[in-house]
Scaffold this motif. Sequence first.
Motif, mmCIF file in Angstrom:
data_model
loop_
_atom_site.group_PDB
_atom_site.id
_atom_site.type_symbol
_atom_site.label_atom_id
_atom_site.label_comp_id
_atom_site.label_asym_id
_atom_site.label_seq_id
_atom_site.Cartn_x
_atom_site.Cartn_y
_atom_site.Cartn_z
ATOM 1 N N ARG A 338 2.816 7.549 4.863
ATOM 2 C CA ARG A 338 3.153 6.486 3.784
ATOM 3 C C ARG A 338 2.506 5.108 3.917
ATOM 4 N NH1 ARG A 338 5.420 6.542 -1.095
ATOM 5 N NH2 ARG A 338 6.677 4.738 -1.733
ATOM 6 N N VAL A 339 1.614 4.664 2.872
ATOM 7 C CA VAL A 339 0.722 3.425 2.946
ATOM 8 C C VAL A 339 1.411 2.447 2.054
ATOM 9 C CG1 VAL A 339 -1.524 2.682 2.757
ATOM 10 C CG2 VAL A 339 -1.098 5.189 3.350
ATOM 11 N N SER A 340 1.662 1.085 2.654
ATOM 12 C CA SER A 340 1.955 0.036 1.938
ATOM 13 C C SER A 340 1.110 -1.032 1.682
ATOM 14 C CB SER A 340 3.412 -0.428 2.575
ATOM 15 O OG SER A 340 4.499 0.565 2.459
ATOM 16 N N SER A 341 0.944 -1.643 0.701
ATOM 17 C CA SER A 341 0.327 -2.930 0.569
ATOM 18 C C SER A 341 0.738 -4.062 0.808
ATOM 19 C CB SER A 341 -0.426 -2.704 -0.956
ATOM 20 O OG SER A 341 -1.525 -3.790 -1.392
ATOM 21 N N ALA A 342 -0.033 -5.095 0.847
ATOM 22 C CA ALA A 342 0.139 -6.535 0.910
ATOM 23 C C ALA A 342 0.677 -7.083 -0.368
ATOM 24 C CB ALA A 342 -0.483 -7.549 1.451
ATOM 25 N N GLN A 343 0.147 -6.292 -1.458
ATOM 26 C CA GLN A 343 0.593 -6.570 -2.572
ATOM 27 C C GLN A 343 2.013 -6.718 -2.882
ATOM 28 O OE1 GLN A 343 -1.032 -3.827 -5.708
ATOM 29 N NE2 GLN A 343 0.383 -4.409 -7.198
#
Length: 405
Positions: A338-343
Amino acid sequence: MVRRADRLRRLWTADPVALLPRPVRRRAATIGALVRDRLPVFGSSLRSTRVTSWLGIALAVTFPVCFATGLVSHLIQHPPGWFDWPSTPTQLYRVTQGVHVATGIATVPILLAKLWSVYPKLFEWPPVRNLAHLLSRLSVFVLIGAALAQVTTGILNIARWYPPMPFFFTVAHHWLAWIAIGALLVHIAVQLPTVRTALARHPADPGGGHAVRRRGVLSAVGAAVGVVTLVSVGQTVRPLSRLDLLAPRRPDIGPQHLPVNKSAVEAGVSRADDRYRLRIDGPRPRTLTLAELTALPQRTVALPIACVEGWSATGHWTGVPIRHLLALVGAPPGSRLRVSSAQRGGLYRAATLPAAHCRDPRSLLALRLNGAELDLDHGYPCRVIAPNLPGVLQTKWVEHLVVLP
């Protein structure tokens, strides 16, 4: 049983007016005569059942192709439990989504010509001749509505102009596609005998070169399809990029010679540099600084970004293999990520990288593009780049990774 079948057949083909009481039939005939006298007359010799049939056959090709390739894209972005999308061939999604957008655009002149060829039938009287005719008309209305909505929303999405669409495009487009393809199948089933009859033989030309001019209509539609395809497919086919007059972007224009859909300003992201930390949650959680991430073993791969809007472009990416990061935190074989962004916010702020892509040595947490540090608009300090995935799933400005079973 035979009698019941005969009754159903008569009901299917019977004139509904004939089923009414005699006084009502007389009144209906009077009203029908008045309406018929006031209907517009369409005298164009270019329209014919044969022309309409050929246009229908063209739509019966482009619509299913567009539907199938769009369904693939939807399943990749919203995968059910039974669906596994491979990481190879590398260019597969680039091809399927390019074909999806190209056939969608090519459908526009065919659909407009088809509507031109049949719209006088909207003024036929009586409007319904029997149940079979009613089913045909209903399927046509549903098909026209769904087709126009699909084409319109698809073009708006390609142009990334979302204000006219107060709904989530992906879901609406998906379900409209099912409605359109269902109506198309019903319409084909109802109209197939008419099409076969119209195409079985060349009709005699009563003079005036009508048959020649009708062939000219089909040729003009074919030419229009060729032109709109040629001036839009360049966003996928690089040699034609200088001809893509209708495409909203060229694959070689943007920071580091690659297009950008969402900039850092739009995403609300700024440079972190010394403050940057990458958190990786797994059996042995780790937190890495940018310097530590840069010090890990890296490799360079040539991979395309293929966007759902139809454009694609290849870059040379350098970064840490995803499978190395998984090994670093002790992730078991077959893990997803699961990859999360700083967006902050957005429907694609986080995405899940499938197990096949996590295993693929070409899947990277990229730090550099085309030999230079990632531009902020391309996801600095790091982003995911993986083979055979839509661009929306290749998360930029990565700040958190979570190992999933």
